[in-house]
Design an enzyme around this catalytic site. Structure first.
Site, short mmCIF file in Angstrom:
data_model
loop_
_atom_site.label_atom_id
_atom_site.label_comp_id
_atom_site.label_asym_id
_atom_site.label_seq_id
_atom_site.Cartn_x
_atom_site.Cartn_y
_atom_site.Cartn_z
N ASN A 172 23.71 37.64 27.25
CA ASN A 172 25.27 37.93 27.21
C ASN A 172 25.31 38.97 28.36
O ASN A 172 24.55 39.73 28.98
CB ASN A 172 25.64 38.69 25.81
N CYS A 173 26.53 39.06 28.65
CA CYS A 173 27.10 40.21 29.47
C CYS A 173 26.67 40.24 30.97
O CYS A 173 26.82 41.26 31.68
CB CYS A 173 26.55 41.49 29.05
N SER A 183 34.59 33.49 20.59
CA SER A 183 35.33 33.12 19.10
C SER A 183 34.22 33.32 17.92
O SER A 183 34.52 33.15 16.67
CB SER A 183 35.83 31.58 19.06
N GLY A 229 31.45 39.25 16.12
CA GLY A 229 30.39 40.15 16.33
C GLY A 229 30.22 40.32 17.77
O GLY A 229 29.68 40.94 18.35
N HIS A 230 31.06 39.34 18.61
CA HIS A 230 30.86 39.09 19.83
C HIS A 230 31.66 40.56 20.68
O HIS A 230 30.81 41.09 21.52
CB HIS A 230 31.92 38.06 20.45
N ASP A 249 33.48 24.51 32.05
CA ASP A 249 34.60 24.10 30.94
C ASP A 249 36.00 24.87 31.32
O ASP A 249 36.88 24.52 30.55
CB ASP A 249 34.18 24.37 29.51
N ASN A 251 21.11 35.25 34.51
CA ASN A 251 21.24 35.75 35.70
C ASN A 251 21.16 34.69 36.84
O ASN A 251 21.45 34.90 37.82
CB ASN A 251 20.02 36.87 35.92
N ASP A 264 16.45 29.03 31.92
CA ASP A 264 17.72 29.01 31.20
C ASP A 264 18.05 30.60 31.03
O ASP A 264 17.74 31.10 30.02
CB ASP A 264 17.77 28.34 29.93
N ASP A 321 28.72 38.71 33.04
CA ASP A 321 29.75 38.99 33.67
C ASP A 321 30.15 40.56 33.78
O ASP A 321 30.86 41.11 34.83
CB ASP A 321 30.83 38.37 33.13
#
Ligand code: NAG
Length: 324
Positions: free
Chosen positions: A249-250, A284, A287-288, A156, A136, A133, A252
């Site tokens: 994260n990140c 949402s 701290g995002h 989603d 990348n 999981d 994208d």
């Protein structure tokens, strides 16, 4: 000031006010008539007949990134298999267990088969298994790919078929660019004007709305050329993939940097609604945006410059903008 002048002034003000309101009402009426007329004209002039109904021409592959949400995955596959121009649906499966045959795979196959029966094209479905999981994995190069165009989407996110096909036609005229529906931007941090060491802040939807400017489109809902999957996985500096793995994260933002560095140009934002059918997303959570800002600056250091380019262009369907 005497009472007389005051009330005369008041009266005149009321008159003026009334006149403007009348003008607004008349203006609204005229606009309404034009809208109705425009709707009629577009059907009279047959603007619908060209791109949409066509089943020929280039096609694209839908790359669905999913994780432990079989119900959303079913909705997603059912929806995208009904859209024209879809060549194949590929599912990025990052769970250690196999996709359950009875409760999931058989349903997915039945959606794809019934959609294929209604069109002239046999839509392919493939579940690509990854035993880790890791964010990348959504950009791992795909075997047996028959299209250059990839529509990368989260499980989603649903984009209506006509909007999707329109975005695909935008992509066909700019095949090196990312073309998507969810724009984001980077701001230069104003307190630090040291030109040799600029720092940037990640700007979310409100920044884009306020400035009318963007520099990224998110890969949870965007078209991109399949060559970028290979570049991401096999040629992008490994520290960037490690950072993505570590921070969860990140990926994208990393893809946006990669494409911007390759093209030296901005992505393209396409007008159109996309619908998030899941529950609250990561953006949402508190701290995002600090995490996203950290990614921006980290990636910039790894590239040695800021490759992202700002743009104010928004692609719209000319058939829906008849007046101007
Ligand atoms: C940026 O693009 C150039 C030219 O295509 C390439 O040589 C370089 O490796 C890229 N930089 C990174 C960090 O990927």
């Amino acid at each position: 000031m005497s009472k007389g002048t005051h009330s005369r002034f008041h009266y005149r003000f009321l008159m003026w006010h009334f006149n403007t309101r009348l003008r607004y009402v008349l203006g609204a009426g005229v606009l309404f008539c034009l809208f109705v007329l425009a709707g009629k004209v577009s059907s009279i002039m047959g603007w619908h007949h060209y791109v949409h109904e066509s089943e020929s021409g280039q096609r694209f592959t839908v790359l669905v990134n999913t994780w432990r949400r079989p119900d959303l995955l079913k909705k997603s596959v059912q929806h995208y298999s009904s859209c024209p121009r879809v060549d194949a649906i590929r599912i990025v499966w990052s769970e250690s267990r196999e996709p359950p045959k009875d409760s999931l795979v058989s349903d997915l196959l039945s959606y794809v088969e019934s959609a294929s029966r209604k069109s002239t094209h046999m839509i392919k479905l493939k579940i690509d298994m990854h035993d880790e999981d890791n964010l990348n994995t959504r950009f791992k190069p795909l075997n047996d790919l028959d299209t250059d165009a990839i529509f990368s989407v989260d499980d989603d996110v649903l984009v209506p078929c006509d909007t999707l096909v329109f975005a695909f036609t935008v992509w066909t005229s700019a095949q090196d660019s990312m073309v998507g529906f969810v724009p984001r931007m980077h701001w230069i941090q104003s307190e630090m004007q040291d030109a040799s060491f600029p720092r940037y802040i990640y700007g979310g939807w409100w920044s884009v709305w306020w400035m009318g400017t963007y520099s990224m489109v998110l890969s949870k809902c965007a078209f991109l050329h399949q060559k970028y999957l290979d570049l991401y996985t096999n040629h992008m500096p490994v520290q960037i993939r490690d950072y993505v793995t570590h921070k969860r994260n990140c990926e994208d933002i990393a893809m946006s940097f990669l494409v911007a560095n390759a093209t030296q140009g901005p992505p393209i934002w396409v007008k159109g609604k996309s619908y998030e059918i899941g529950t609250i997303g990561i953006s949402s959570l508190t701290g995002h945006s600090e995490h996203r800002t950290a990614c921006l600056n980290m990636f910039m250091d790894m590239y040695g410059y800021m490759p992202l380019v700002h743009s104010n262009v928004k692609a719209v369907d000319a058939r829906s903008t008849w007046f101007w």
